[in-house]
Design a protein around this motif. Structure first.
Motif, PDB file in Angstrom:
ATOM      1  N   SER A 125       0.802  -1.230   0.000  1.00  0.00           N
ATOM      2  CA  SER A 125       0.000   0.000   0.000  1.00  0.00           C
ATOM      3  C   SER A 125       0.829   1.272   0.000  1.00  0.00           C
ATOM      4  O   SER A 125       0.376   2.321  -0.468  1.00  0.00           O
ATOM      5  CB  SER A 125      -0.910   0.009   1.233  1.00  0.00           C
ATOM      6  OG  SER A 125      -0.127   0.044   2.421  1.00  0.00           O
ATOM      7  N   GLU A 126       2.050   1.221   0.544  1.00  0.00           N
ATOM      8  CA  GLU A 126       2.799   2.456   0.799  1.00  0.00           C
ATOM      9  C   GLU A 126       3.042   3.276  -0.465  1.00  0.00           C
ATOM     10  O   GLU A 126       2.891   4.501  -0.456  1.00  0.00           O
ATOM     11  CB  GLU A 126       4.147   2.138   1.468  1.00  0.00           C
ATOM     12  CG  GLU A 126       4.033   1.694   2.913  1.00  0.00           C
ATOM     13  CD  GLU A 126       3.741   0.219   3.058  1.00  0.00           C
ATOM     14  OE1 GLU A 126       3.403  -0.211   4.175  1.00  0.00           O
ATOM     15  OE2 GLU A 126       3.838  -0.516   2.047  1.00  0.00           O
ATOM     16  N   LEU A 162      -5.023   0.967   4.197  1.00  0.00           N
ATOM     17  CA  LEU A 162      -3.678   1.414   4.560  1.00  0.00           C
ATOM     18  C   LEU A 162      -3.182   2.520   3.635  1.00  0.00           C
ATOM     19  O   LEU A 162      -2.537   3.478   4.083  1.00  0.00           O
ATOM     20  CB  LEU A 162      -2.713   0.228   4.539  1.00  0.00           C
ATOM     21  CG  LEU A 162      -2.917  -0.804   5.655  1.00  0.00           C
ATOM     22  CD1 LEU A 162      -2.016  -2.018   5.437  1.00  0.00           C
ATOM     23  CD2 LEU A 162      -2.650  -0.198   7.025  1.00  0.00           C
ATOM     24  N   GLU A 166      -1.914   6.240   4.733  1.00  0.00           N
ATOM     25  CA  GLU A 166      -0.573   6.719   4.374  1.00  0.00           C
ATOM     26  C   GLU A 166      -0.634   7.985   3.531  1.00  0.00           C
ATOM     27  O   GLU A 166       0.264   8.830   3.605  1.00  0.00           O
ATOM     28  CB  GLU A 166       0.180   5.592   3.656  1.00  0.00           C
ATOM     29  CG  GLU A 166       0.590   4.483   4.620  1.00  0.00           C
ATOM     30  CD  GLU A 166       0.571   3.087   4.033  1.00  0.00           C
ATOM     31  OE1 GLU A 166       0.911   2.132   4.770  1.00  0.00           O
ATOM     32  OE2 GLU A 166       0.201   2.926   2.852  1.00  0.00           O
ATOM     33  N   ILE A 232      -4.221  -7.115   9.849  1.00  0.00           N
ATOM     34  CA  ILE A 232      -4.468  -5.671   9.845  1.00  0.00           C
ATOM     35  C   ILE A 232      -5.019  -5.244  11.200  1.00  0.00           C
ATOM     36  O   ILE A 232      -4.734  -4.142  11.685  1.00  0.00           O
ATOM     37  CB  ILE A 232      -5.398  -5.285   8.681  1.00  0.00           C
ATOM     38  CG1 ILE A 232      -4.668  -5.521   7.353  1.00  0.00           C
ATOM     39  CG2 ILE A 232      -5.831  -3.817   8.787  1.00  0.00           C
ATOM     40  CD1 ILE A 232      -5.493  -5.266   6.122  1.00  0.00           C
ATOM     41  N   SER A 266       4.317  -2.680   8.115  1.00  0.00           N
ATOM     42  CA  SER A 266       3.231  -1.755   7.772  1.00  0.00           C
ATOM     43  C   SER A 266       2.970  -0.757   8.895  1.00  0.00           C
ATOM     44  O   SER A 266       2.755   0.436   8.645  1.00  0.00           O
ATOM     45  CB  SER A 266       1.955  -2.540   7.447  1.00  0.00           C
ATOM     46  OG  SER A 266       2.123  -3.296   6.268  1.00  0.00           O
ATOM     47  N   VAL A 270       3.563   3.430   8.531  1.00  0.00           N
ATOM     48  CA  VAL A 270       2.581   4.472   8.850  1.00  0.00           C
ATOM     49  C   VAL A 270       3.166   5.455   9.861  1.00  0.00           C
ATOM     50  O   VAL A 270       3.094   6.683   9.681  1.00  0.00           O
ATOM     51  CB  VAL A 270       1.284   3.843   9.401  1.00  0.00           C
ATOM     52  CG1 VAL A 270       0.358   4.925   9.963  1.00  0.00           C
ATOM     53  CG2 VAL A 270       0.565   3.051   8.317  1.00  0.00           C
TER      54      VAL A 270
END
Length: 635
Positions: A125-126, A162, A166, A232, A266, A270
């Motif tokens: 996701s980043e 996510l 971010e 998550i 993760s 964040v």
């Protein structure tokens, strides 16, 4: 409110650093499904291990640099297929689907019923959040496109959740507000939504983080250590209970266990954006030494985390320059932007109306969408080429006109005769577009899988035989010799009992009562046969191999089974288990030509799940080998 270039770079740098630090901390213990009682992650962390959490995002960055903000799921899929070898779990099913011409978004859900909600995509996701500072909807759109390469449902929601956090973490420092932003963009009432809500509620009611962990597993636990919902949940837990402290956040995520390289990475990513690189303690920065470890084929200027941050920021700024007024200010003159050409061409996309598979006597319905990105109308011919012998299509060729900046959708159908007796697993078909007045054609390919024809030789059951306790009163009238009440209400089957002459079944010409056409590795007997209670299935299938070779036979089972290959018993298990696609495996040898498999399968519970597939054998464990797609299925 805009932020400066310096702040943007510092936060991206902090996010990528957190990703690397957390991944190195969690990798040595991933897959342990219990509380991990290690007081200091620094004692076990390994900074020399490549991490798929980061590797694929480096590849996505490379695709963005080449193609720009208009990238499609197929751009990512094609880069993955050619540059990333990882065949693990859902990655392996994506590669198997893509090799057979099944493209996003179906490549993530077809034949992937167990791993489709794994952590393989939320950990990517980043990149989407980092190139979309303050643009959560854009981050969500990219994340969903990426996720559907190899996942579905809650895993897609997880990557979106996510990525939104971010994206907004560049402007919003409050974790609760960030979590609410993420929740607003995933389906209300979904499992993931409810899990995250529960974690926040546990935190608000002052439960300890270990009590919250227990609640996550009680209400949302899954035996697969990579399942995204529980993991998550652990990420959100670590962020809330970590008190904005990088070391404490990673330590809490680690102690929760399960997919620790993902959860630690993760959560730290964040927090890295929230804090910024400049606010992370030197003693943590020194653990990683600003170094990336890469396990796939990507070309980079160097392996420094700072360089990755600068390249990510360059993409974000270049997209900003094309799409909207600046949310990033004070950009130094030395920072160069990338300029990409607009698509400006013809795009072809295939969609399947049901499943991307066909059987003898069956049909496959699909659509062909042609989009014209040009400023003038497009006229020409569309043709289907490279159809397998004996396949019939309603539309083989058509003259079409597509107006400027519009699309047309053509409906088509592939049909096979009932007598069709050889069908390949992989069938690649060409769609050729030739513009009027030109010789050169645009060609795209798509696939339709062949269904495995499984012959059903018999379905058997027998009354449960159980002696009543002679010390108990009889439920029947005096003088009646009747089965016990339990035996009247239930049946039984046994792996050791022969319900037909098994030595004769192993011969090729044994009669069969029906054929189950299986589009996926999972053979869905329960859907076709609705009789309830314990049963024993005898069935067989034949496959053709173009060469003699050793392969991995990989079996998913929920109950007992026997498998014979050309009259030899190659695998037998008398067990009842939760189904996964890799519960059992064996190295077998396929001969060149026809190979006959005979199966005896039990269902002693309410349902039976059984799957069978073949992976390459190159002297390594099947988990590291690709699925085989070049077999032919015989009637």
């Amino acid at each position: 409110m805009p932020i400066t270039y310096g702040t943007y770079l510092d936060k991206v740098y902090g996010g990528w650093f957190g990703k690397c630090l957390g991944g190195a901390a969690g990798a040595p213990v991933e897959g342990i499904k219990e509380i991990i009682d290690i007081k200091d992650f620094k004692e076990i962390m390994n900074t020399e291990l490549p991490n798929d959490d980061l590797d694929l995002q480096l590849l996505w960055l490379e695709v963005l640099q080449k193609k720009g903000p208009g990238i499609k799921g197929e751009d990512l899929a094609d880069a993955w297929y050619h540059q990333c070898w990882y065949p693990f779990s859902e990655y392996g099913y994506f590669l198997k689907n893509y090799e057979r011409g099944i493209k996003p978004p179906l490549s993530g859900s077809f034949n992937n019923s167990f791993f489709y909600e794994g952590m393989g995509c939320p950990i990517r996701s980043e990149i989407w959040g980092f190139i979309s500072p303050g643009k959560p909807d854009r981050a969500a759109e990219y994340a969903a496109m990426d996720a559907r390469l190899d996942h579905g449902e809650n895993a897609v929601f997880g990557e979106v959740f996510l990525a939104v956090i971010e994206s907004m973490a560049f402007y919003e420092q409050d974790l609760r507000s960030l979590i609410e932003e993420g929740l607003r963009r995933i389906p209300f009432g979904s499992k993931l939504y409810r899990c995250i809500q529960m974690v926040v509620s546990c935190y608000d009611t002052k439960l300890s983080y270990l009590e919250t962990r227990e609640k996550i597993l009680t209400y949302f636990g899954h035996p697969d250590f990579t399942n995204c919902i529980q993991n998550i949940g652990f990420i959100v837990l670590a962020l809330l209970y970590g008190d904005r402290n990088m070391e404490k956040t990673i330590q809490i995520a680690l102690s929760c266990g399960y997919d620790t390289d993902c959860t630690c990475a993760s959560a730290a990513a964040v927090l890295g954006v929230i804090l910024g690189y400049s606010n992370i303690e030197d003693r943590l920065l020194n653990l990683v030494q600003d170094k990336l470890v890469i396990g796939i084929d990507v070309k980079r200027k160097d392996n420094r985390i700072k360089t990755l941050a600068e390249e990510t920021v360059q993409i974000g700024l270049s997209i900003q320059a094309q799409k909207e007024a600046g949310v990033i200010t004070s950009i130094p003159d030395k920072v160069s932007l990338i300029s990409w050409e607009a698509p400006g061409d013809i795009e072809i996309k295939v969609g399947y109306e049901e499943i991307p598979a066909v059987s003898a006597g069956g049909e496959c319905y699909f659509t062909i969408q042609v989009t014209n990105h040009r400023t003038a109308d497009w006229k020409g011919k569309l043709q289907l080429d490279n159809l397998p012998s004996g396949w019939k299509a309603d539309l083989i060729s058509a003259d079409i006109t597509v107006e400027a900046d519009k699309n047309i959708i053509l409906h088509n159908r592939i049909a096979l005769d009932a007598e069709y007796n050889r069908i390949k697993d992989k069938n690649i078909i060409d769609i050729k577009l030739t513009e009027k007045g030109k010789e050169e054609s645009k060609i795209i390919q798509f696939g339709i899988c062949g269904m495995l024809p499984v012959k059903i030789h018999g379905i058997f059951t027998e009354q449960l035989k159980k002696q009543a306790n002679p010390a108990h009163p009889s439920p029947h009238p005096e003088g009646c010799v009747l089965p016990s009440v339990e035996c009247m209400c239930n049946n039984e089957v046994s792996l050791t009992r022969e319900y037909l002459e098994e030595n004769l079944l192993l011969e090729e010409e044994y009669p069969y009562m029906d054929i189950l056409h299986a589009p996926e590795d999972k053979l869905d007997f329960d859907r076709k046969y609705s009789a309830e209670g314990p049963v024993c299935y005898y069935c067989s299938f034949d496959i053709w191999s173009d060469e003699k070779r050793k392969v991995w036979l990989v079996v998913g089972n929920s109950d007992g089974f026997k498998i014979w290959l050309d009259k030899e018993l190659v695998l037998e298990k008398d067990e009842m288990r939760y189904w996964t696609p890799n519960n059992n495996s064996e190295i077998i040898e396929l001969k060149e030509g026809r190979n006959r498999f005979v199966l005896k399968l039990l269902r002693r519970g309410k349902y039976m799940d059984f799957s069978v597939g073949f992976r390459k054998f190159e002297g390594k464990h099947y988990h590291t080998q690709k699925w085989i797609t070049d077999l032919t299925f015989l009637r």
